[in-house]
Scaffold this motif. Sequence first.
Motif, PDB file in Angstrom:
ATOM      1  N   LEU A   1      66.594  30.900  42.376  1.00 14.76           N
ATOM      2  CA  LEU A   1      65.186  31.216  42.626  1.00 14.76           C
ATOM      3  C   LEU A   1      64.782  30.773  44.029  1.00 14.76           C
ATOM      4  O   LEU A   1      65.272  29.768  44.538  1.00 14.76           O
ATOM      5  N   ILE A   2      63.841  31.492  44.619  1.00 14.78           N
ATOM      6  CA  ILE A   2      63.465  31.212  46.010  1.00 14.78           C
ATOM      7  C   ILE A   2      62.052  30.668  46.130  1.00 14.78           C
ATOM      8  O   ILE A   2      61.826  29.631  46.737  1.00 14.78           O
ATOM      9  N   GLU A   3      61.067  31.311  45.522  1.00 15.52           N
ATOM     10  CA  GLU A   3      59.667  30.906  45.731  1.00 15.52           C
ATOM     11  C   GLU A   3      58.783  31.414  44.594  1.00 15.52           C
ATOM     12  O   GLU A   3      59.222  32.121  43.700  1.00 15.52           O
ATOM     13  N   ARG A   4      57.512  31.025  44.630  1.00 19.66           N
ATOM     14  CA  ARG A   4      56.451  31.485  43.718  1.00 19.66           C
ATOM     15  C   ARG A   4      56.709  31.095  42.262  1.00 19.66           C
ATOM     16  O   ARG A   4      56.925  31.939  41.406  1.00 19.66           O
ATOM     17  N   MET A   5      56.575  29.803  41.988  1.00 20.69           N
ATOM     18  CA  MET A   5      56.810  29.321  40.616  1.00 20.69           C
ATOM     19  C   MET A   5      55.660  28.442  40.116  1.00 20.69           C
ATOM     20  O   MET A   5      55.935  27.349  39.616  1.00 20.69           O
TER      21      MET A   5
END
Length: 385
Positions: free
Chosen positions: A261-265
């Motif tokens: 996963l990279i971003e926006r959580m």
Amino acid sequence: MASRSATLFLFLPCILIITFASTSNAYSLEGYPKKVVMNVIDSCRRWKSDWATNRQALADCAVGFGKGAVGGKYGTIYVVTSSADDPVNPKPGTLRYGVIQTEALWVIFAKDMVIQLKNELIMNSYKTIDGRGVKVEIANGPCITIQDVSHVIIHGIGIHDCKPGKAGRVRSNTTHVGLRGGSDGDAIAVFASSNIWIDHCFLARCFDGLIDVIHASTAITISNNYFSQHDKVMLLGHNDEFTSDKVMKVTVIFNRFGEGLIERMPRVRFGYAHVANNRYDEWKMYAIGGSADPTILSEGNYFVAPNNPNAKEVTKREVKNGWKNWKWRSSGDVFLNGAYFVPSGYGSCAPNYFKAQSFIAASGAMVPALTASAGPLQCVVWNAC
């Protein structure tokens, strides 16, 4: 250089209505083959072996802002027998035929299946999609749209490798076929809808987001899901000009944000997000972010920072200046491998749940156990899940 949360938090009081406890949201159940620890949602039903004959009792188990979502609780059972799909004239026995009906329905599946939709699946109000007992995947095509409806529950399915929808006609209920411009390629897109609960799903590798909650949607709980292998995971709020999203209230709880996963959580705009008791195994850029002055309470989460020395910060504001009055708080979070949270703002940041919605967040140290069953459950008839 951003300071560590432990220092800044001394100067940023936050009046919490939800108190913090080490085991208050954890339940050890001895009736299983081995002792297991369950969160407050799972302990509501998972230990009961009659789930297959009493499926609609699941609707009583949500907590947080989406607690009121009844889905198809007061309707009849509809069984999906075919993985086929026709966006305009769906046939009885298909998933689309069930979710467009006017009456309340609890949708289940007769067997394992992979459903490759030909266009976005537009759900009607008072519907539950319940994948317990079989392995159900919506994959490799357009996926789920929840638009201008209420009382939807999605439980126990995999939604992955979603593609953008095509411009064309799609049926949204039994009497209306509309001309659609094409969906974005989200796993689940929630527009202008309320009383939504997304629980125990697996979501990964979609063209756009995994879950989007936009256009003044509210009263939503996102729980017990397993997210992996994706860039922009969860968007709460349409854009920085869409002020109607101020009504948005979302509870993000007991999820596992897994590998790749990279971003926006999540990434939040304008509204309120209570992010509690989630496990964060990985992020490449940041975990929790936002813009346009949202309020975020991070409570009892378990953050494991990546080894990248430039990505240790949990938080990211999508502006350079003007964010110091935004109410972003950390309470009882666990920070590992150098992770840290930059808080801001003054005054209360409590979620102010109604009594029926409320819960007590567990200690962040309990999160690995509380999220151990994130994703679809392996349920066998006459056995506890």
